[in-house]
Design a protein around this motif. Structure first.
Motif, short mmCIF file in Angstrom:
data_model
loop_
_atom_site.label_atom_id
_atom_site.label_comp_id
_atom_site.label_asym_id
_atom_site.label_seq_id
_atom_site.Cartn_x
_atom_site.Cartn_y
_atom_site.Cartn_z
N SER B 50 1.10 -0.92 0.18
CA SER B 50 -0.32 -0.35 -0.24
C SER B 50 0.65 1.18 -0.19
CB SER B 50 -1.04 0.08 1.69
OG SER B 50 -0.14 0.17 2.47
N ALA B 51 1.99 1.25 0.35
CA ALA B 51 2.25 2.23 0.25
C ALA B 51 3.36 2.72 -1.18
CB ALA B 51 4.51 2.44 1.00
N LEU B 52 4.06 3.96 -1.36
CA LEU B 52 4.46 4.39 -2.73
C LEU B 52 6.00 4.28 -2.90
CD1 LEU B 52 2.60 8.22 -2.40
CD2 LEU B 52 1.64 5.85 -3.81
N PRO B 53 6.22 3.91 -4.04
CA PRO B 53 7.70 4.24 -3.76
C PRO B 53 8.40 5.32 -3.08
CG PRO B 53 6.51 3.77 -6.56
CD PRO B 53 5.83 4.63 -5.02
N SER B 54 9.42 4.89 -3.40
CA SER B 54 10.21 6.09 -2.15
C SER B 54 11.56 5.63 -2.40
CB SER B 54 9.95 5.27 -0.50
OG SER B 54 10.91 6.02 0.00
N ARG B 55 11.99 6.81 -2.12
CA ARG B 55 14.07 6.37 -2.05
C ARG B 55 14.47 5.29 -0.71
NH1 ARG B 55 16.96 10.66 -1.58
NH2 ARG B 55 14.98 12.16 -0.09
N PHE B 56 13.68 5.25 0.07
CA PHE B 56 14.41 4.66 1.48
C PHE B 56 13.87 2.77 1.17
CE2 PHE B 56 14.01 9.33 2.60
CZ PHE B 56 15.22 9.26 2.72
N PRO B 57 14.64 2.42 1.19
CA PRO B 57 13.70 1.30 0.54
C PRO B 57 12.88 0.30 1.37
CG PRO B 57 16.45 0.99 -0.06
CD PRO B 57 15.97 2.49 0.47
N GLU B 58 13.28 0.56 3.26
CA GLU B 58 12.38 -0.02 4.22
C GLU B 58 11.14 0.51 3.87
OE1 GLU B 58 15.02 2.82 5.41
OE2 GLU B 58 15.12 1.29 4.53
N ARG B 59 10.95 1.43 3.38
CA ARG B 59 9.40 3.05 3.33
C ARG B 59 8.69 2.55 1.77
NH1 ARG B 59 10.13 8.12 4.34
NH2 ARG B 59 12.08 7.83 5.73
N ALA B 60 9.44 2.15 0.93
CA ALA B 60 8.89 1.81 -0.34
C ALA B 60 7.90 0.80 -0.41
CB ALA B 60 10.32 1.07 -1.22
N GLY B 61 6.82 0.74 -1.41
CA GLY B 61 5.98 0.35 -1.84
C GLY B 61 6.16 0.29 -2.61
N ILE B 62 4.63 -0.78 -3.27
CA ILE B 62 4.45 -0.70 -4.95
C ILE B 62 3.16 -0.40 -5.61
CG2 ILE B 62 6.35 -2.52 -5.56
CD1 ILE B 62 3.89 -5.10 -5.42
N TYR B 63 2.09 0.38 -4.97
CA TYR B 63 1.00 0.33 -4.53
C TYR B 63 0.54 1.30 -6.42
CZ TYR B 63 -3.82 2.93 -3.50
OH TYR B 63 -4.44 2.49 -4.32
N THR B 64 1.81 1.90 -6.42
CA THR B 64 1.34 2.62 -7.56
C THR B 64 1.09 1.37 -9.03
OG1 THR B 64 3.84 3.74 -7.92
CG2 THR B 64 1.49 4.95 -6.85
N ALA B 65 2.58 0.83 -8.91
CA ALA B 65 2.77 0.04 -9.98
C ALA B 65 1.86 -1.52 -9.84
CB ALA B 65 4.54 -1.57 -9.63
N LEU B 66 1.41 -1.45 -8.31
CA LEU B 66 -0.18 -2.53 -8.25
C LEU B 66 -1.29 -1.76 -8.47
CD1 LEU B 66 0.00 -5.25 -6.74
CD2 LEU B 66 -0.75 -4.89 -5.19
N LEU B 67 -1.35 -0.80 -8.73
CA LEU B 67 -3.06 -0.42 -9.60
C LEU B 67 -2.52 -0.72 -11.02
CD1 LEU B 67 -4.13 2.17 -7.12
CD2 LEU B 67 -4.86 0.35 -8.57
N GLY B 68 -1.16 0.16 -11.31
CA GLY B 68 -1.13 0.23 -12.72
C GLY B 68 -1.01 -1.03 -13.17
#
Lengths: 291, 267
Positions: B50-68
């Motif tokens: 559910s998180a948005l992509p981020s420069r910090f790996p531990e905070r990064a998510g694939i929400y946008t890619a998944l929705l795409g």
């Protein structure tokens, strides 16, 4: 009523026509864009130059390194898939029980349903380190690892399609062979496989064509260094990888550099088109009809 | 050693080799799936999804890619299924034996063999540039629709072919027109087979080529989604751009797991 029927038929025909438009679109697009390219680079140079460096200052436009990279990864893939696939096909058809076959075949076919990006990742992070332990000095990106994973991907193509071809051989041929005292292996090798050879050949041709056109596995695991080599341990670049590299990079549209992907694309298109049609022709020409 | 014993031995040996080869194939599949589960499962979390992509790996998510991915799949199906069905119906019910249908036939066989990267180029030129859709979900879906069209057509035809002729004849005898017969009899009767043909990989006999590639490998070439109406990126592409930076592995590992789940579910 009549008019409505006509209208519907026309609509349906139009839908079917979209597939023709697609083919036309592909051919026209490749031809037009490649024409831009070939106006600046002669066809002779394109086919014979042994360097492919369109993105460097010292530009060379020889497709051979890309073709050799493609053939190398494809060769490795076939070297993995052909023996393994054929043995599996013969085993499942001649030896295994029907129940076993019905369970195993769909399971193996899962191998071809995995998204190829995932395979690429698998090749890079699992297969390459494993092979590096066996072959010290192997590069991180190489044709061997990408090719063998591609071989796993096309394995079901060879095994399932060959198995279908073997199944199509009538029982009476096998029984005649058994009646002469042949073992199952002799029957398989000398009667069934030759009788199904056209089907098996087609399956291999289709597998090759699939491997030639495969993109993500080689883009991830085979590297991006075009070089004319037959050494599977060093990075190579395939035609498909090059297209991905340039089209997703920041090369400006309309430049000679950009047009190279269409030249590469048309090479790839012709290559797969020839392979598929050889397969198609082979099937029509050499199919054994028994009934 | 007599000929017979030798032949028996060879026969037994091949049985063993064959079994081993088959098991090797299955073993490869198992290793592959286990590896994905092992590396991916521990990193898969709700936050990652559910998180948005981020420069910090531990905070990064694939929400946008998944929705795409979801957007593209839905839109592709919406475009491709009606057209594929219509084309299949036409070829099977109307266009028998004419020169036009022979041409269509060869054409579809050939289209099915065109590498997906070529479709990518086509989409880039026609939809992104010529029709000015830009790198959008719509352009990607149109391209993918073209890619899966031959598969859909063949699936439709296989399904329709399985409908018994008597059904059509009964309908015609009651005075139904051709289209009424197709719409009220043939299509409902073949829907089950159509769906089976579509989602059951490799089971069909379509031109002797497994259709496994249907949902698995999209043309990943240059179908990033920026602009007109969304800014999504699809998983595979995101993933394929992620692999170049090893430091981002922690971010880019679970997508294969997701992809696999998706495609296995569909398969």
């Amino acid at each position: 009523m009549k008019q409505r029927e006509r209208l519907i038929e026309a609509l349906l025909a139009l839908s079917a026509g979209i597939s023709v438009l697609t083919t036309g679109g592909i051919i026209v697009m490749l031809a037009v864009e490649a024409a831009h390219f070939f106006r600046q680079v002669p066809l002779g140079t394109f086919l014979t130059d042994t360097q492919w460096t369109p993105l460097f200052a010292d530009k060379h436009f020889g497709i051979l390194p890309l073709v050799s990279g493609t053939l190398l990864t494809t060769g490795v893939a076939i070297a993995v898939a052909l023996p393994l696939g054929l043995i599996i096909a013969i085993y499942l058809n001649e030896y295994a029980t029907v129940g076993f076959r019905n369970v195993i075949k769909p399971l193996l076919e899962v191998l071809a349903a995995v998204p190829t990006v995932v395979y690429g990742f698998f090749a890079l992070t699992v297969v390459t380190p494993f092979l590096q332990r066996l072959i010290p000095g192997m590069a991180g990106f190489n044709a061997l690892s990408a090719g063998s994973v591609m071989g796993i991907m096309i394995l079901p193509l060879v095994s399932s399609l060959s198995e279908d071809a073997l199944t199509a051989v009538p029982r009476s041929l096998r029984e005649a062979s058994y009646a002469l005292g042949a073992t199952r292996l002799q029957t398989a090798m000398r009667v069934v496989v030759p009788a199904a050879s056209s089907g098996i050949t087609v399956s291999v041709i289709l597998a090759i064509s699939r491997a030639v056109g495969e993109t993500m596995i080689v883009a991830i695991a085979a590297g991006q260094e075009p070089r004319l080599t037959a050494n599977p341990l060093v990075p190579v670049e395939t035609i498909t990888t090059y297209i991905v590299q340039v089209s997703s990079g920041d090369v400006a549209y309309g430049t000679l550099e950009y047009d190279t992907i269409f030249a590469a694309g048309i090479t790839l298109f012709v290559l797969t088109l020839v392979l598929n049609n050889v397969g198609y022709w082979f099937r029509q020409k050499f199919r054994e009809q028994y009934e | 050693m007599s000929n017979m014993t030798r032949n028996r031995l060879l026969d037994g040996a091949f049985r063993a080799v064959g079994l081993l080869a088959t098991l090797l194939g299955l073993l490869l599949l198992a290793v592959f799936l286990l590896d994905i589960l092992r590396t991916g499962l521990s990193r898969l979390s709700w936050q990652f999804l559910s998180a948005l992509p981020s420069r910090f790996p531990e905070r990064a998510g694939i929400y946008t890619a998944l929705l795409g991915t979801v957007w593209i799949m839905v839109l592709t199906a919406l475009i491709a299924v009606p057209v594929g069905l219509a084309a299949g119906v036409y070829l099977e019910e109307y266009g028998r034996k004419s020169r036009w249908s022979a041409l269509l036939e060869i054409n579809i066989t050939n289209l099915a063999g065109v590498p997906s990267v070529i479709y990518g180029l086509l989409g880039l030129n026609i939809f992104v540039r010529f029709l000015r859709m830009g790198s959008s979900v719509l352009a990607a879906s149109c391209t993918l629709a073209l890619l899966i069209l031959p598969i859909l057509i063949v699936a439709t035809r296989e399904a329709i072919r399985a409908v018994p002729k008597t059904l059509r004849e009964a309908s015609f005898a009651l005075g139904a027109t051709r289209w009424q017969t197709i719409w009220y009899q043939v299509l409902p009767a073949s829907m089950g087979a159509f769906l089976r043909e579509l989602f059951w990989p490799c089971r069909g006999r379509w031109a002797k080529r497994p259709r496994c590639s249907c949902w698995g490998c999209w043309p990943t070439c240059r179908l990033r989604q920026k602009a007109p109406w969304t800014s999504f990126r699809r998983c595979p592409f995101k993933y394929s751009t992620g692999f170049r930076a090893p430091s981002r592995h922690s971010e880019s590992t679970p997508p294969p797991l997701l992809l696999c789940c998706c495609s296995l579910r569909l398969g």
